[in-house]
Write a protein that holds these residues in place. Sequence first.
Motif, short mmCIF file in Angstrom:
data_model
loop_
_atom_site.label_atom_id
_atom_site.label_comp_id
_atom_site.label_asym_id
_atom_site.label_seq_id
_atom_site.Cartn_x
_atom_site.Cartn_y
_atom_site.Cartn_z
N GLY A 290 0.82 -1.21 0.00
CA GLY A 290 0.00 0.00 0.00
C GLY A 290 0.86 1.26 0.00
O GLY A 290 0.58 2.22 -0.73
N ARG A 291 1.93 1.23 0.81
CA ARG A 291 2.84 2.41 0.85
C ARG A 291 3.51 2.61 -0.51
O ARG A 291 3.71 3.74 -0.94
CB ARG A 291 3.91 2.22 1.92
N ILE A 292 3.87 1.52 -1.16
CA ILE A 292 4.47 1.64 -2.50
C ILE A 292 3.49 2.32 -3.44
O ILE A 292 3.83 3.25 -4.16
CB ILE A 292 4.87 0.24 -3.05
N PHE A 293 2.22 1.88 -3.40
CA PHE A 293 1.21 2.47 -4.29
C PHE A 293 0.98 3.93 -3.92
O PHE A 293 0.74 4.77 -4.78
CB PHE A 293 -0.12 1.70 -4.21
N ILE B 97 4.22 10.48 -11.02
CA ILE B 97 5.45 9.70 -11.03
C ILE B 97 5.90 9.48 -12.47
O ILE B 97 5.14 8.95 -13.29
CB ILE B 97 5.21 8.33 -10.34
N GLU B 98 7.12 9.89 -12.76
CA GLU B 98 7.55 9.84 -14.16
C GLU B 98 7.83 8.41 -14.65
O GLU B 98 7.40 8.01 -15.72
CB GLU B 98 8.79 10.70 -14.37
N CYS C 114 -7.15 -4.42 1.44
CA CYS C 114 -8.12 -3.40 1.01
C CYS C 114 -7.44 -2.04 0.93
O CYS C 114 -7.61 -1.30 -0.05
CB CYS C 114 -9.29 -3.31 1.99
N GLY C 115 -6.66 -1.73 1.95
CA GLY C 115 -5.95 -0.46 1.95
C GLY C 115 -5.04 -0.34 0.74
O GLY C 115 -4.97 0.72 0.10
N ALA C 116 -4.35 -1.43 0.40
CA ALA C 116 -3.45 -1.40 -0.76
C ALA C 116 -4.25 -1.17 -2.05
O ALA C 116 -3.86 -0.38 -2.90
CB ALA C 116 -2.66 -2.70 -0.83
N LEU C 117 -5.40 -1.84 -2.17
CA LEU C 117 -6.24 -1.65 -3.36
C LEU C 117 -6.73 -0.21 -3.45
O LEU C 117 -6.78 0.38 -4.53
CB LEU C 117 -7.44 -2.61 -3.31
N TYR C 118 -7.08 0.35 -2.31
CA TYR C 118 -7.55 1.74 -2.25
C TYR C 118 -6.48 2.66 -2.84
O TYR C 118 -6.74 3.50 -3.71
CB TYR C 118 -7.81 2.11 -0.79
N LEU C 119 -5.25 2.47 -2.37
CA LEU C 119 -4.17 3.36 -2.80
C LEU C 119 -3.76 3.08 -4.24
O LEU C 119 -3.37 3.99 -4.97
CB LEU C 119 -2.98 3.21 -1.84
N LEU C 120 -3.89 1.83 -4.64
CA LEU C 120 -3.60 1.49 -6.04
C LEU C 120 -4.58 2.22 -6.96
O LEU C 120 -4.20 2.85 -7.94
CB LEU C 120 -3.71 -0.03 -6.25
N ALA C 121 -5.87 2.16 -6.59
CA ALA C 121 -6.89 2.83 -7.40
C ALA C 121 -6.66 4.34 -7.40
O ALA C 121 -6.73 5.00 -8.44
CB ALA C 121 -8.29 2.51 -6.87
N GLN C 122 -6.36 4.88 -6.23
CA GLN C 122 -6.13 6.32 -6.09
C GLN C 122 -5.07 6.82 -7.09
O GLN C 122 -5.18 7.91 -7.65
CB GLN C 122 -5.68 6.62 -4.67
N GLY C 123 -4.07 5.99 -7.31
CA GLY C 123 -3.01 6.37 -8.24
C GLY C 123 -3.48 6.47 -9.68
O GLY C 123 -2.81 7.07 -10.50
N TYR C 124 -4.61 5.85 -9.96
CA TYR C 124 -5.15 5.92 -11.33
C TYR C 124 -6.24 6.97 -11.46
O TYR C 124 -6.97 7.01 -12.45
CB TYR C 124 -5.68 4.56 -11.76
#
Lengths: 439, 872
Positions: B437-440, B448-449, B480-490
């Motif tokens: 999650g922190r990575i995402f 992020i380039e 769930c938290g990781a998925l949240y942050l993954l989606a946020q990045g998109y």
Amino acid sequence: MDNRLAKPEGRVHKRTISDQQKRRDIALKRQSQGRRDLQHHARQLVSLAVPPSSSSVFEEHGAVTGHQEAEAIDIQSSESSVFGHEVDVVAEKVEGWHGDQEEDAIGVVEATRLKGTKAREWFKHQFMIPEWMVDVPSHLRKDWYVMARPSGERCLVVSSNGTTVSRLRNGCIRHCFPSALPNGSRTRESIAASQVFCILDCIYHEPQKTYYIIDMMCWRGYSLYDCNYEFRHFWITSKLEETGVLGPTSKFHRYQFSIVPVFECGKAGFQAAYDGDVPFERDGCLFLNRHAHYVLGVTPLALLWKDPVSSRYHVDTDRIGNVPAYQQIVLELQDDGTVATCDQPGVVLGSMPQDFLLKNKEHLQAGMLLKFTIGDKGLSILDGKPVTADIHYQGLANRFRAGADSVSKVLFQYAARHCPLAFSDILAAIEASDDEMDI
Amino acid sequence: MALEVTQILLNAQSPDGSVRKQAEESLKQFQEQNAAGFLLSLAHELANNDKPAESRRLAGLVLKNSLDAKDAARKAELAQAWTALNESVKGQIKSALMSTLSSNIIDARHTSSQVIAKVSAIELPQGQWPELIGILLANMSGTGAEHPAHLKQATLETLGYVCEEVSANVLAQDQVNAILTAVVQGMNIAETNNDIRLAATQALYNALGFAHSNFENSMERDYLMRVVCEATQCPDKRVRQAAFECLVSISSTYYEKLAPYMQDVFAITSKAVREDEEPVALQAIEFWSSICDEEIEIQEEYGSDFTGDSEVQYFKFVKQALPALVPLLLETLTKQEEDQDQEDAWNLAMAGGTCLGLVARAVGDDIVPLVVPYVQDNIAKPDWRCREAATYAFGSILEGPSVEQLTPLVNHALAFMLNAMKDENNQVKDTTAWTLGRIFEFLHGPNIEVPVITPNNLPQILAVLLEKISDSPNVAEKVCGALYLLAQGYEDSGSSSPLSPFLQSIIQALLVTTDREDAGDSRLRASAYETLNEIVRCSTEDTAPVIAQLLPVIMQKLNSTLDMQLNSSDDREKQNEVQALLCGVLQVIVQKLGSSEATKHVILQCADQMMAMFLRIFASRNATVHEEAMLAIGALAYVTGSDFSKYMQEFYQYLQMGLQNFEEYQVCSITVGVVGDICRALDEKILPYCDGIMAQLLQNLSSNQLHRSVKPPIFSCFGDIALAIGEQFARYLAMAMPMLQGAAQLSAQAVSQDEEMIEYYNQLRIGILEAYSGIFQGFKNKRPDLMAPYALHILQFLESIYVDTYRDEAVTKAAVGVLGDLADTLGPSASSLLKNSTFYKGFLDTCQQSDDQSLKETADWALATINRLLTT
């Protein structure tokens, strides 16, 4: 102080997500945005967006710009006999702009909220798009005007609130600049009337850094959408002369604006539009029906025609200027897997194989633009419409494309490769319609 | 006048309910009939050494509650009642309290010192009870039977509480000096009684805020620091812990004075972290976390350029300590507890990891080479503690260092992390999912380039996450938290997102998770729904059909909660929680699909059903559900527009109920916002409901029970209503204008250094200005004259804003708008006022110079409007 193993205030171990505050914040943002939009609207700070054929937008201006209204009526009474068409004068529903939102799919209140992507999305539907001339309309001489079409980028130019913005066919901003258009720059004269704005249809000719005006939809805050082309044409020449718009560039008027000469579509007029002297590079001829309103989207009442003399782009070229071996067309994928032109309704030219659709169902969906070539078997045409087409899928269309090709473009380009509609054909048609008139 | 209250006080603690109730009744009666006698009796009870400890304790407690309350209005009332008491009664009570400090009974002493502090909080600011500090200090001098150790202990405790209660400017510097002298004496290494040392150390903790001038003086500062540092070595661990708490407080209050002591403090803290008992070690770590906070804040506030002559004191303590500090913190990471995934748990490993994360933010890239070898050495060890600690260390340093530093590391580690999700140990999996999650969060997204997440690894990432979402609740919650942050990045992906092809299966997995039997553990259910929200928010045009299919599923789920069997209060709580979460999801879907013309119809088709469910939920009257359903309704009104009118008749009662909810002021505040939504949706169709709404809003404004944060939005709401109903707002002018004028005056008079108050007054001004704008604009077409009588006042208010140097940008913008609205609406009748009031020129001129485009535009417009008025 007996917080033996209590977590110090503010320290979090492996913070977990919490969405509730975000939801509240988004709701608050929506509310204050809504409030701001309404205020701005009431102050007419945002008048960039004008819905088509609806005078309701201009109610407020009606209240404020009484003198202009009177001016418009004057002209109407003196000129209406000449033009035989009523000027669409600002409506007088002074009770307010609210309450009429449902009138249009996207009313001004919604449209003024738009920014970025959504503004682009909205503006790209605000163009009148000519059909390509596949066969010659009757009464060319009686009902049509013709002009040499400058090569360049088609733009909507909107002046309002002290600045001028031009937007390309795909809705993206081309320039943002000061101009001598009413309220188009922050000079003393133009800023004094903040409720004033203009919308012009132009072609930007890069070599000369010049905007060539081909149509006018709004002038000083009132609508010309529902006026016929003849009136709009008159308005363009008379109004632009009055202001300094056609004058030399300056700090407050960064780009040159010019009017494209328009001719009645007789033999001489067409000849002049076709190869007469023009200060710009020509890209075909644009025919405009004198009775036509400024309608949004593809219309048969504006026609585009090119041949090798009048345009170096008369057959579509690729990005580096070569004519591809096969004609390329862009079609829109439909819900049922067929592909169609951008016309309303679209003309279906083929369908994608079921197994292909299944295999790519994650990536493909209705509304996407796909690129095809027309193969050796070509098109078969019945009653001026293609009934079958030998099309070959090439991939996704360039993402900057605004929409699919119209059927007239497909046909025109097809004809250009096989049996083009020639200058002499059109001239003959004009002569023929001259004869008709004699009878 | 004092009465015997012992028996009543004992009865009030009786296990027998009816006895207890009767006793409470008589206490209440006594208080109402004779407040002075009541307080005096309690004080005597507390002071009397012959009375039972239980009745004395309760007497003190009731006394304390008669002097102070949490609620600000009640607190002011109680202070006033005390001040109004007869002087001799107050004198008797105070001397009874002071005498109790020497009681042998520790409970009585302790209670008494608290009550003394409450009295001092009322009296000292008014210049009363000047002898208090003197009496207390006298207790400290001298020895023997007159001044037993327990009296000194109680006195120090009292001094601490007094310092906690009153603000720094209330005490004179010589009083502060005397208190510090007494406290430092009590803390001194020569003091052999540890109870006294503890009370003194705790008192110092509260007195530190008073010691600014003492910390300016290097001799006094040296002395204070020496005493605190010595106390960290006291044999009594309570004293050591309290001394470290003092150090933590000093680190934030006197950061700029710390440089000469840092070497010693580092030695002390590292020894404590390694060797001392956990409560002490935790405070030692907290010292460094607090230093990190300070340095992060300095960097955020002043950017990265610090010149030699900079006035900002930035010592880079963390950077200097880095080579020793990082290994120290890494050592703590393997001190995990076997089963630590409980809420509010806190231990050495957690504190150390949290501190490591702060260190990374404070120093950036420099931490990377110090942590990476540790991660490499431990991440594959057989001992799960090593693997978990290495992962935790890695995850902790992902915020702070540059993306350039981290990207190669993460690219290298990602496959390993995905594999570690299959670890046999629960905590390793938990921390690994958190790290993903922190990575995402920090290395993925539009800014992020060089993306770490690519079309190549995304399918595998999702495959792992969707498999492990069915792991134990704590792991699933992190997934769930990781998925949240993954989606946020998109977010803002345009018309299609890389997540689009997977959206259906992600949503499916989240829905299955919400239905798990154990979804109540580790906040799993809430996390799954909230992740669903983010997935919906970040979805793109191409997946609109998937979101449209989700809508009936969520509606079905919400519908089934209405028929849940409720056999216990637990059931009820669960129902409320689930309803709140589902309303949240609906709100997000309504907003998403409603914002595009292409999908709006999906919402419109379901609007009736949704509204019917929301109305049924309101019947359950739980605050959180109320709030979430209210928010969803606001979003729905925005989409339906004037069609919302058909729900108004039924919905109106709940709108009123929301506006009346003073206790849960969040609910009230949200309801006020929804009134605005409905105004914009219904326009003049809201008119039939306006009388009731306005009456309630006006009542809310006059109440001092309603949290003040709700008042600015209420004023804004006036503007919304006026804009909707136009000249019909005239009927409320007579009531609304005095409120607006009163609030305007209040906000204009306020000269406050208190940032919170400055912020509040700015909010208040925005509310008032939005109200004026709405009213002007609403009246413009039909009744422009109605506001003429208020024009002068409004111009004065605007001028007071112009001259206020603390006004914020949003206030300025709103004020300039009102200026233009005033000229625009009033027209010629405002000409003479504007001619006589020249401040607007300077105001607008300043705004036209602003970099803020929209402020500039508004100012241009206002000026043009005024000029047009004045030249015609």
